[in-house]
Design a protein around this motif. Sequence first.
Motif, PDB file in Angstrom:
ATOM      1  N   PRO A 159       0.844  -1.349   0.105  1.00 34.65           N
ATOM      2  CA  PRO A 159       0.124  -0.049   0.040  1.00 34.65           C
ATOM      3  C   PRO A 159       0.716   1.413   0.119  1.00 34.65           C
ATOM      4  O   PRO A 159       1.784   1.300   0.643  1.00 34.65           O
ATOM      5  CB  PRO A 159      -0.777  -0.080   1.253  1.00 34.65           C
ATOM      6  N   GLY A 160       0.567   2.194  -1.074  1.00 35.00           N
ATOM      7  CA  GLY A 160       1.428   3.393  -1.008  1.00 35.00           C
ATOM      8  C   GLY A 160       2.288   3.521  -2.010  1.00 35.00           C
ATOM      9  O   GLY A 160       2.808   4.588  -2.592  1.00 35.00           O
ATOM     10  N   ASP A 161       2.550   2.256  -2.684  1.00 40.46           N
ATOM     11  CA  ASP A 161       3.678   2.165  -3.783  1.00 40.46           C
ATOM     12  C   ASP A 161       3.178   2.676  -4.991  1.00 40.46           C
ATOM     13  O   ASP A 161       1.829   2.348  -5.390  1.00 40.46           O
ATOM     14  CB  ASP A 161       4.124   0.669  -3.920  1.00 40.46           C
ATOM     15  N   GLY A 181      -5.655  -7.774  -4.911  1.00 43.59           N
ATOM     16  CA  GLY A 181      -5.300  -6.516  -4.373  1.00 43.59           C
ATOM     17  C   GLY A 181      -5.999  -5.488  -4.711  1.00 43.59           C
ATOM     18  O   GLY A 181      -7.194  -5.588  -5.505  1.00 43.59           O
ATOM     19  N   GLY A 182      -5.623  -4.193  -4.771  1.00 43.12           N
ATOM     20  CA  GLY A 182      -6.291  -2.941  -5.316  1.00 43.12           C
ATOM     21  C   GLY A 182      -5.655  -1.873  -5.728  1.00 43.12           C
ATOM     22  O   GLY A 182      -4.466  -1.594  -5.082  1.00 43.12           O
ATOM     23  N   LEU A 183      -5.922  -1.101  -6.923  1.00 42.08           N
ATOM     24  CA  LEU A 183      -5.015   0.127  -7.239  1.00 42.08           C
ATOM     25  C   LEU A 183      -6.143   1.337  -7.209  1.00 42.08           C
ATOM     26  O   LEU A 183      -7.121   1.198  -7.453  1.00 42.08           O
ATOM     27  CB  LEU A 183      -4.500   0.152  -8.668  1.00 42.08           C
ATOM     28  N   ARG A 184      -5.530   2.574  -7.176  1.00 40.63           N
ATOM     29  CA  ARG A 184      -6.252   3.807  -7.241  1.00 40.63           C
ATOM     30  C   ARG A 184      -5.626   4.473  -8.429  1.00 40.63           C
ATOM     31  O   ARG A 184      -4.530   4.788  -8.293  1.00 40.63           O
ATOM     32  CB  ARG A 184      -6.269   4.685  -6.225  1.00 40.63           C
ATOM     33  N   ALA A 196      -0.833   1.671  -5.399  1.00 38.64           N
ATOM     34  CA  ALA A 196      -1.482   0.599  -4.575  1.00 38.64           C
ATOM     35  C   ALA A 196      -2.197   1.008  -3.425  1.00 38.64           C
ATOM     36  O   ALA A 196      -1.677   1.853  -2.784  1.00 38.64           O
ATOM     37  CB  ALA A 196      -0.531  -0.553  -4.372  1.00 38.64           C
ATOM     38  N   ILE A 197      -3.515   0.541  -3.028  1.00 32.42           N
ATOM     39  CA  ILE A 197      -4.099   0.849  -2.081  1.00 32.42           C
ATOM     40  C   ILE A 197      -4.229  -0.363  -1.038  1.00 32.42           C
ATOM     41  O   ILE A 197      -4.701  -0.208   0.229  1.00 32.42           O
ATOM     42  CB  ILE A 197      -5.675   1.256  -2.181  1.00 32.42           C
TER      43      ILE A 197
END
Length: 809
Positions: free
Chosen positions: A716-718, A736-739, A773-774
């Motif tokens: 997360p945060g990458d 996972g998940g992306l923003r 990445a969130i």
Amino acid sequence: MPYMHITDLVITTLGLLALGVFVAGAFRRLPIPYTVMLVLIGIGLKTIASYTPVLAPVAAFRIDPELVLFIFLPILIFESALTLNARQLLKNMVPVLALAVLGVLLSTVLIAVAMYYILNMPFMVAMVFGALISATDPVAVVGLFKSLGAPQRLTTLIEGESLFNDATAIVIFTVFLTMLLAGQALTPAMTIEAVFEFLEVFIGGAVIGLLAGIIIAWLIRLLQSNLSEILVLTLMLAYFSFVLADHYLHYSGVMAVVTCALVVAIFVMPRLSLDNSETVKQTWEFLSLICNTLLFLLMGLSINVASLWQSGLTIMLAFALVLIARALSIYGLLPLVSKLFRLPVFSLGDRHVLWWGGLRGGLAIAMVLSIPESVPGQALLLDLTLGVVLATLVINAPTIKPLMQKLGLNKPTEYECVEIAHTQLYAEHKAQHTLAELCDIGIITKAGFAVTDKKIIGTFKHGHKHESTDDERINLALTLLQQENKTLKAIFEAGTIRQYTYLEIGDELQLRRESILKGREVSSADLEKLPSFFERLESFVIAHLREKDWATGYLSWYQNLRHADHLVRICVLLQMTISAKHFLKQAEDIPQATEQEKMQSLENDIAYYRNVLGNTREAYPEFYRRFMRNFAYRSAAAVALRSAEKAFKHGIVGAKPYNAVEQSIEEHLADLPKITEPVEDLDTKALIKLVPLYSDLPQEALDAIANAAKAVKFLPGDTVIKQGSKGDSLYIIAKGGLRISKQNKVLADLYSGEFVGEMALLGDAVRLANVVAILPTTLLRITRDDILTIAQQYPALKQSLENAKQSRS
């Protein structure tokens, strides 16, 4: 130094060391720093020795430039860099380098120009003097800074500046002395050449030190070196790096030692146990004490007071020029750098102390002694250097403490007063608890208990001051922080975590303490969400490697390791927060509103940590299972091994039982699966088929694309894709998940089965949005080159790409 018989040399050296130890003890309460007393005693000892035949060997002692440069300097530089707070140094690297490089250059030029016009000194000779007298040596005031509780940033700046400006001054001095001896003038062409030579020598030394430090750090880890071997290797490293860089390669030996010491501080020391780390530091402090004691006594023995008296006016002029040049750097350069780089501003009081604390020391004397007698005015340069060094030690050093007191830098802030009261109250409760135990077992009577208890209350008279609601909150926050720190130390001493994790979390506790004292408390969960300097550096490196084919394997390995370290931190922080919560439940005499507010904050932190663990378990069930089993066994085994080790050291069990336990644990640890190994079973073909470009392709083409796809992991945060950067890859979200965002506006959140970056496969290399990445995320990466290669074999894929291009045109 004239020839001396080995017995005279040994006896005289031991005598000087004994004298130094006596001075340290006898004059500890005097306001004059220890090193200044050594110089004054050295001057007096030289005078006495000239009239006492038995002390003739002492009178023969002088500072030798090679002794300082090749014996004392590597020890002093390595010890300073090793014990300096590396994290604080990195945070303040810009102002440190500004003063150490630009400041020394500015000082050199200003002093040289003034000496040229006022004393008619030859310009190149003046440049040589300006360079050698610009190196600071704050050893006499650093200890004072620490004892008075000076701000950490101020101490780091003056120590860091001293480390790097020694290197700068030596390089500039060497360049100009070489030009002087060769009879060269400072023309524009020679100036440019000198600048490039300076950069080559300065940076070359840093590279040598970096490589030497990395090799030694690798050897220590590979050989699993014990404490004695680490001490030998670090001692060898200090001298080897200096001699290799300075004598053989003609680069900066000081920069080599500084860099290799910082490598050891960052990559070796955090891997040692707390006891071994302290032993290494204490050993280097011991070596530094020997060198400083001899160096400052030799400085006193080298000073000819009569000669200095004759040059008194010239020396005072040079001293004034040194102060003026220092003032221009501190009051002009430092604020400018802070403004340009948007750094926290140093207060006017801090700058006063930095200016007045810029002492000169043995390095300047060593450099001036290395100047050949054939140089015009060499004797005057020697007197000027010795005089200025003596003036800074006799005038500046003893007055730095009154200056700090006058400026109020030693006075506690309003919130520090609350902490003092809290600490006194805590100490009082501990003392009363011990007193009660002594009374319970009959060592003291009840009457004695009453009298002693009254004396204890009087000792900590500030512990019962009236507290406001804010003070109550601060006291409670500090008490809970102490409990968290206690839990962290217990976890570390049990061997569950490595020292660098312990130090990293300890730094965060210090930041939280500072925020509490400023009335703006920050929770551990809040700090966990903010990237540190090293995390930003990691993200920067990952962002530049994420789309490199050759780095995919290394990146996958490192991300697994990074993910595991992150989970270890979360587990430790969870244990610390739960410990604080249990402590709060059992605490008494806390106002209900304050207790409820703090309890809610702790529960929020606990929920955050458990949510992080839950997200990982859901996204990577096999990785999470492996990690937890690994972490649990290593924690339990570490406690067992530490208990067996303590029993062995205290003589409760013999060597054979202890060795049997150690061998058994090591064998089982070796059998544990490595966390860095890939464990996720991804249905690559099914995921690829979700992309519209590939949905109608034959199975053979899908198989070829699946074989070319590479799995990469992000925390997360990458940053996965940066707007405006060039890229050639499509990413499919396996887990996972992306923003997706553009100009700080969120456009969409994508989850498993969705994809980003498909435009790169059609030839558009410039990314149009940011993708971050969130959640813990695994992506399948497919490059444009792979797709074009496969398209040559499968016409259906080639046609699909052409249709997509036409639809966008």
